[in-house]
Design an enzyme around this catalytic site. Structure first.
Site, PDB file in Angstrom:
ATOM      1  CB  ALA A 132      -0.931  -0.002   1.211  1.00 46.50           C
ATOM      2  NE  ARG A 147      -1.664   3.699 -14.137  1.00 49.72           N
ATOM      3  CZ  ARG A 147      -1.758   2.412 -14.434  1.00 49.72           C
ATOM      4  NH1 ARG A 147      -2.422   2.028 -15.507  1.00 49.72           N
ATOM      5  NH2 ARG A 147      -1.180   1.502 -13.661  1.00 49.72           N
ATOM      6  CD  GLN A 175       8.369   0.226  -1.509  1.00 47.83           C
ATOM      7  OE1 GLN A 175       7.144   0.281  -1.539  1.00 47.83           O
ATOM      8  NE2 GLN A 175       9.081  -0.355  -2.453  1.00 47.83           N
ATOM      9  N   GLY A 210       9.753  -1.044  -6.522  1.00 50.22           N
ATOM     10  CA  GLY A 210       9.185  -2.284  -7.025  1.00 50.22           C
ATOM     11  C   GLY A 210       8.551  -3.124  -5.931  1.00 50.22           C
ATOM     12  N   GLY A 219       1.197  -9.100 -16.122  1.00 49.25           N
ATOM     13  CA  GLY A 219       2.242 -10.111 -16.161  1.00 49.25           C
ATOM     14  C   GLY A 219       1.670 -11.459 -16.564  1.00 49.25           C
ATOM     15  CG  ASN A 252       1.117 -12.078 -11.051  1.00 50.81           C
ATOM     16  OD1 ASN A 252       0.525 -12.537 -10.078  1.00 50.81           O
ATOM     17  ND2 ASN A 252       2.066 -11.159 -10.956  1.00 50.81           N
ATOM     18  CG  ASN A 278      -3.764   0.275 -11.423  1.00 51.18           C
ATOM     19  OD1 ASN A 278      -3.179   0.326 -10.345  1.00 51.18           O
ATOM     20  ND2 ASN A 278      -3.808  -0.806 -12.181  1.00 51.18           N
ATOM     21  CG  ASN A 327     -33.464  23.760  19.258  1.00 47.44           C
ATOM     22  OD1 ASN A 327     -33.742  24.618  18.430  1.00 47.44           O
ATOM     23  ND2 ASN A 327     -32.685  22.740  18.987  1.00 47.44           N
ATOM     24  CE1 TYR A 328     -27.011  27.744  19.583  1.00 48.22           C
ATOM     25  CE2 TYR A 328     -27.610  28.615  17.431  1.00 48.22           C
ATOM     26  CZ  TYR A 328     -26.653  28.361  18.390  1.00 48.22           C
ATOM     27  OH  TYR A 328     -25.348  28.718  18.175  1.00 48.22           O
TER      28      TYR A 328
END
Length: 457
Positions: free
Chosen positions: A10, A16, A73, A78, A140, A170, A228, A386-387
């Site tokens: 993540a 994009r 990271q 990669g 892939g 993949n 993406n 009320n206010y």
């Protein structure tokens, strides 16, 4: 059963998406997509989760909270480089590690569980979650040998023309033997078209070590959709909406037009509820059996009891009893409690108020910060004032009271049990039980005066 871990990728910004919001935090059905991933992973029996964060790390961690451990990271070099960041947490642990991208919110707990079981049953050191696509451009390719085993995974930019014709792709989700995963990652290089450290290279490394690598193919390619850009985000929203609605319908809920009905995951709906088009039902909402919702109603974090009808209305963070009739065009604001067989009618706003059993606020009224008893009738145009510009005050209307049309109840004030408030009154003092309160100017008729005005004009 061996220990099971998960690494959620993540760290990417998601350029994009063209957004200041980091990619994995974009919501699908009202929830950041990375939270869908973690929820389904944990539901599959995986208890220890490590999320790799990078861009927007603090925001991602704030959204996920203590549902995960974290590894940073700092540079995005990669997927292989990303997983290496989890080594300090997972190294030397024996078991199975699932690696999944945080932008794949549609993979279900059933798929994760089946993937892990297949991996462990086959005795594999790595298992790739695969699917087939008519147009696999950009994905892939999974290259198998003559025996049908996984030989390697080739990224699209590095694939030959023959490899690009392979339909099996993949999905970016894997199972690994945890210890072998981190050993193999030490041998991954970045000598490729992208100059990145690919997690997929681990497959070839393990094959070269004569380790068993398998694939687990799922028939529904939609489940593996990676988000993406905004187009894919809308596709994910549509698929998950359809999935949620179908589950409710199979459980005995009538949804008149599923394409025009939005129900967030986690909403609980009983049998024989009817939901009309245009409804948005979200949050921790529970709707009991035989209720009728809509059309065009928005309900958030509410409990709605059986046989209640809500039409063309908005309700949030409130409790609504049995056989209540709400709408059209009612607004139930937070912290309200509408008891059984009450009626809240058209163009009425209720805020932080209890409405007792069998009471009615039928037309064009604002009832805020109030405690209304049972069998009360509130006339058209009534307002609880009320206010005062700084503080809110309580209005109490006790059982069996009758409030006439166009009345102003200046809080704090109590309208006693069984009392009447005359139409057009502005009430500034408590009204005793069984009394009639009249607070308006005495009428005076001037005979013939209208004729004088007309003649003048």
């Amino acid at each position: 059963m061996s220990e099971r871990f998960a690494v959620i990728l993540a760290a990417g910004q998601g350029t994009r998406m063209k957004s200041k919001l980091y990619k994995v935090l974009h919501p699908v059905m009202g929830r950041p997509m990375v939270k869908h991933v973690i929820e389904q992973v944990k539901a599959a029996g995986i208890r220890e989760v490590v999320t790799i964060v990078g861009h927007g790390a603090e925001q991602v961690k704030e959204n996920i909270g203590d549902e995960s451990k974290y590894a940073l990271q700092e540079e995005q070099l990669g997927t292989g480089h990303a997983v290496v960041q989890a080594e300090e947490i997972l190294k030397n642990k024996s078991g199975t590690t699932v690696v999944v991208c945080g932008d794949t919110p549609l993979i279900t707990k059933e798929t994760y569980a089946a993937l892990v079981e297949h991996h462990e049953r086959e005795g594999s050191k790595a298992t790739v979650l695969t699917t087939e696509m008519p147009d696999p451009t950009g994905y892939g390719r999974v290259i198998r040998n003559a025996d049908g085993d996984v030989e390697r995974i080739v990224e699209h930019k590095d694939a030959s023309e023959s490899e690009k014709r392979v339909k099996e792709i993949n999905t970016g989700t894997f199972c690994f033997d945890n210890e072998m995963l981190f050993q193999a990652l030490q041998n991954v290089s970045n000598e490729n078209a992208q100059g990145e450290y690919y997690l997929t290279d681990v497959i070839e490394i393990l094959k070269n070590q004569s380790r068993k690598v398998s694939a687990f193919l799922i028939p529904d390619a939609n489940e593996t959709l990676g988000v993406n850009d905004r187009v894919a985000l809308a596709q994910a929203e549509k698929i998950m909406k359809q999935r949620v609605n179908e589950q409710h319908m199979r459980n005995g809920v009538t949804i008149i037009d599923p394409d025009q009905t939005y129900i967030q995951p986690g909403v609980v709906i009983g049998q024989d509820v009817v939901i009309h088009p245009g409804c948005v039902i979200s949050g921790d909402t529970v709707i009991e059996s035989n209720a009728v919702i809509g059309p065009n109603s928005e309900i958030t974090n509410c409990y709605v009891d059986a046989y209640t009808t809500i039409r063309h209305s908005v309700a949030a963070d409130s409790k609504i009893g049995k056989r209540v009739n709400i709408g059209p065009y009612t607004h139930i604001r937070p912290a309200s409690d509408i008891h059984d067989e009450a009626k809240i009618g058209n163009f009425v706003e209720i805020k932080k108020t209890t409405i007792g059993e069998n009471s009615k606020v039928s037309h064009l009224s604002y009832i805020g910060d109030a405690d209304v008893g049972s069998n009360v009738n509130v006339g058209c145009g009534t307002i609880t004032v009320n206010y005062d510009g700084k503080n809110k005050f309580l209005t109490t209307i006790e059982d069996d009271a009758f409030v006439g049309c166009n009345s102003n109840l200046i809080a704090p004030v109590t309208i006693g049990k069984g009392s009447y408030v005359a139409a057009g009154s502005t009430i500034t003092k408590d009204v005793p039980d069984d009394a009639l309160a009249v607070a308006r100017g005495r009428q005076s008729n001037k005979e013939g005066y209208a004729t004088k005005i007309k003649n003048r004009l």
